[in-house]
Enzyme design. Structure first.
Site, PDB file in Angstrom:
ATOM      1  N   SER A 183       1.020  -1.178   0.108  1.00 27.93           N
ATOM      2  CA  SER A 183      -0.025  -0.102   0.335  1.00 27.93           C
ATOM      3  C   SER A 183       0.780   1.468   0.337  1.00 27.93           C
ATOM      4  CB  SER A 183      -1.074   0.262   1.330  1.00 27.93           C
ATOM      5  OG  SER A 183      -0.387   0.109   2.937  1.00 27.93           O
ATOM      6  N   HIS A 211      -5.543  -4.331  -1.663  1.00 24.99           N
ATOM      7  CA  HIS A 211      -5.334  -3.545  -2.427  1.00 24.99           C
ATOM      8  C   HIS A 211      -5.403  -3.737  -4.213  1.00 24.99           C
ATOM      9  CE1 HIS A 211      -5.233   0.103   0.476  1.00 24.99           C
ATOM     10  NE2 HIS A 211      -4.152  -0.756   1.315  1.00 24.99           N
ATOM     11  N   LYS A 242     -12.306  -1.286   1.210  1.00 19.11           N
ATOM     12  CA  LYS A 242     -11.624  -1.452  -0.228  1.00 19.11           C
ATOM     13  C   LYS A 242     -12.394  -1.228  -1.453  1.00 19.11           C
ATOM     14  CE  LYS A 242      -7.265  -1.459   2.348  1.00 19.11           C
ATOM     15  NZ  LYS A 242      -7.269  -2.763   2.810  1.00 19.11           N
TER      16      LYS A 242
HETATM   17  C1  LIG Z   1      -7.126  -2.542   4.630  1.00 23.27           C
HETATM   18  C2  LIG Z   1      -5.810  -3.999   4.486  1.00 23.27           C
HETATM   19  C3  LIG Z   1      -6.269  -5.167   6.058  1.00 23.27           C
HETATM   20  C4  LIG Z   1      -7.864  -4.606   6.704  1.00 23.27           C
HETATM   21  O1  LIG Z   1      -8.734  -4.496   5.940  1.00 23.27           O
HETATM   22  P1  LIG Z   1     -10.063  -4.163   6.901  1.00 23.27           P
HETATM   23  O2  LIG Z   1     -11.105  -5.323   6.267  1.00 23.27           O
HETATM   24  O3  LIG Z   1     -10.233  -2.997   6.999  1.00 23.27           O
HETATM   25  O4  LIG Z   1      -9.791  -4.876   8.113  1.00 23.27           O
HETATM   26  C5  LIG Z   1      -5.360  -5.937   5.478  1.00 23.27           C
HETATM   27  N1  LIG Z   1      -4.777  -6.021   4.326  1.00 23.27           N
HETATM   28  C6  LIG Z   1      -3.864  -5.221   4.006  1.00 23.27           C
HETATM   29  C7  LIG Z   1      -3.239  -5.769   3.275  1.00 23.27           C
HETATM   30  C8  LIG Z   1      -5.349  -4.248   3.915  1.00 23.27           C
HETATM   31  O5  LIG Z   1      -4.426  -2.889   2.742  1.00 23.27           O
END
Ligand SMILES: *Cc1c(COP(=O)(O)O)cnc(C)c1O
Length: 396
Positions: A183, A211, A242
Site C-alpha cells: 500500500s 489493495h 476497499k
Molecule cells: C486494509 C487492509 C487489511 C484490513 O482490511 P479490513 O477489512 O479493513 O480489516 C488487511 N490487509 C491489507 C493488505 C489491507 O490493506
C-alpha cells in the site's frame, strides 16, 4: 490506580505529539466519494480513499443495502455457527469464490480478522511461515498468534525468498505470505515468480488482495488474473472495505478443506459476529455487477495511466506501479507534510507519509486513484500538484 496510568498516558500522548506523529482525524460530512465536504465547510477532491471503483456511494449498492434491510432485517446478533448464517451470507461466499476462481469462501467481520484467524488453525510449531517484510499489520499479528517458525524476506526480493525457502525445508509445511499490492509503494507482488518458487520448494501460497482485488488484472480479478495463475493460489484474503464497496467485511477464499477447517477452528470467525444482512446483500449486488461488466476497471486503469503520465510529464518522481496507488516521492518528511497541507488549500485531499510508516528519507505523498474520478478531477489534481510543487521547489 487510574491516576498513575493517566499520568503515563498523558506523557505518551505528549511524546506522540512532539514527534509529530499524532493522528488527527478529518471529519467528512458527505458520503464517501470523489468530491467530498469536510466539517470545516470546504469541498475537496478526495485522492486518499481506498474507494478504487467508486462504489462507496454507488446507487446500486445503496439500493441493495436498503433492500437487504427490508427483507433480512438489521443485525444478526449471533456468530455464524450458532444462528448468524442467512441465505445472503452463503450466496455472498459463493459469489466471492466465483469471482476469484476458488473453491470456497469464509466471511469475517473484516480482513484484519481473516488474516488474524488464518494461520493458527492450519499450522503448528512444526511448520514455517515465510512472510514479506512489508506485509500488512494484520498478517504480522496473525503470524504472531501461530506457533509456526517465522521467516521474513525483503520486500518482493525473490533471491531472498529463495534463501528463506531453502532454510525452511526443515519444517513440515511451508507457506509463503504476501500482500498482492503493497500500500505504500503501490508495487504488485511478483506472484508468477512466487508461485514458481513455491512449486520448486514445495510451499503453499497465500496472498492478501485488499489493495489488488477489484483493481489489478484486466477485469479486476486481482493478482491471479494479472499473472495468469487463476486457481493456483491456495489462500486469498481480502476485504469488502476497499474496492468492493467500502463498507465492512473480510474473507478468506481458496482450497475447500482449508476453508472448511477455518469454519471449525478460526477464532475470529467462531467468536465474533456475522456481517449485517444489508452489507451481505450489497456485496452480492456488487459481485453481480462485476460479473456483468468490467467498465469500472477500464475507467480506473485509464485514470491511473493518465494521472501517472501527467505527473511524470510535470516532472514528479513517481514510483512505478501497476496498481491504483501512485507514490509521489519527496524524500523529506517535512516537505511531505507541507506539500499535503498546501494541496488541501488547493482543494486536493492527499496524505503525506514519512518514517516510521515508510523508511527514513523515503517520505512521499500517496495518491489513490478511483473509477469515481472524472478526467477534470485528475486535471485539477495534477494542476494543484504542479502549482504547489513549483512553490516548494519540488519541480521546475
Ligand atoms: C486494509 C487492509 C487489511 C484490513 O482490511 P479490513 O477489512 O479493513 O480489516 C488487511 N490487509 C491489507 C493488505 C489491507 O490493506
Amino acid at each position: 490506580m487510574y491516576g498513575k496510568l493517566q499520568e503515563h498516558l498523558q506523557k505518551e500522548l505528549a511524546d506522540i505529539r512532539e514527534a509529530g506523529l499524532y493522528k488527527n482525524e478529518r471529519i467528512i460530512t458527505s458520503p464517501q466519494k470523489a468530491d467530498i465536504s469536510v466539517s470545516t465547510g470546504e469541498k475537496v477532491l478526495n485522492f486518499c480513499a481506498n474507494n478504487y471503483l467508486g462504489l462507496s456511494n454507488h446507487p446500486k449498492l445503496v439500493e441493495a443495502a436498503k433492500q437487504g434491510l427490508d427483507t433480512h432485517g438489521y443485525g444478526m446478533s449471533s456468530v455464524r455457527f450458532i444462528c448468524g448464517t442467512q441465505d445472503l451470507h452463503k450466496t455472498l461466499e459463493a459469489k466471492i469464490a466465483e469471482f476469484f476462481g476458488t473453491e470456497d469462501t469464509i466471511l469475517y467481520a473484516a480482513c484484519f480478522d481473516a488474516n488474524g484467524g488464518v494461520f493458527e488453525p492450519l499450522l503448528t510449531a512444526e511448520d514455517a511461515i515465510i512472510s514479506d517484510s512489508l506485509n500488512h499489520a494484520s498478517i504480522i499479528d496473525g503470524v504472531r498468534l501461530c506457533k509456526a517458525q517465522r521467516y521474513r524476506y525483503n520486500n518482493a526480493d525473490m533471491a531472498d525468498l529463495e534463501e528463506k525457502l531453502k532454510e525452511a525445508q526443515a519444517q513440515r509445511f511451508r507457506i509463503i505470505v504476501t500482500d498482492g499490492v503493497f500500500s505504500m509503494d503501490g508495487n504488485v507482488a511478483p506472484m508468477d515468480k512466487i508461485n514458481e518458487l513455491a512449486k520448486k520448494y514445495d510451499a503453499l501460497v497465500m496472498v492478501d488482495e485488499c489493495h489488488s482485488a477489484g483493481v489489478v488484472g484486466k477485469t479486476g480479478r486481482g493478482v491471479t488474473e494479472l499473472f495468469d495463475i487463476r486457481g493456483e493460489i491456495d489462500i486469498i484474503t481480502g476485504t469488502l472495505g476497499k474496492a468492493f464497496g467500502g463498507a465492512i467485511g473480510g474473507f478468506t477464499t481458496g482450497r475447500k478443506e482449508i476453508i472448511e477447517i477455518l469454519r471449525q477452528r478460526s477464532r475470529p470467525y467462531l467468536f465474533s459476529n456475522s456481517i449485517p444482512p444489508l452489507v451481505a446483500n450489497a456485496g452480492i449486488a456488487m459481485f453481480d455487477m462485476m460479473a456483468k461488466t468490467s467498465e469500472l476497471q477500464d475507467k480506473l486503469h485509464w485514470n491511473t495511466g493518465y494521472f501517472m503520465e501527467k505527473m511524470k510529464a510535470a516532472g514528479f518522481d513517481i514510483k512505478p506501479s501497476k496498481s491504483a496507488i501512485c507514490a509521489v516521492m519527496l524524500y523529506d518528511a517535512k516537505l511531505s507534510q507541507d506539500m499535503a497541507a498546501k494541496l488541501l488549500d488547493e482543494g486536493i485531499y492527499v496524505i503525506g507519509f514519512y518514517y516510521p510508516v515508510v523508511p527514513k528519507g523515503q517520505a512521499r505523498i500517496r495518491v489513490q486513484l478511483s473509477a469515481g474520478h472524472e478526467k477534470e478531477h485528475l486535471d485539477k489534481c495534477v494542476a494543484a500538484f504542479t502549482k504547489v510543487g513549483k512553490e516548494l521547489g519540488v519541480v521546475k
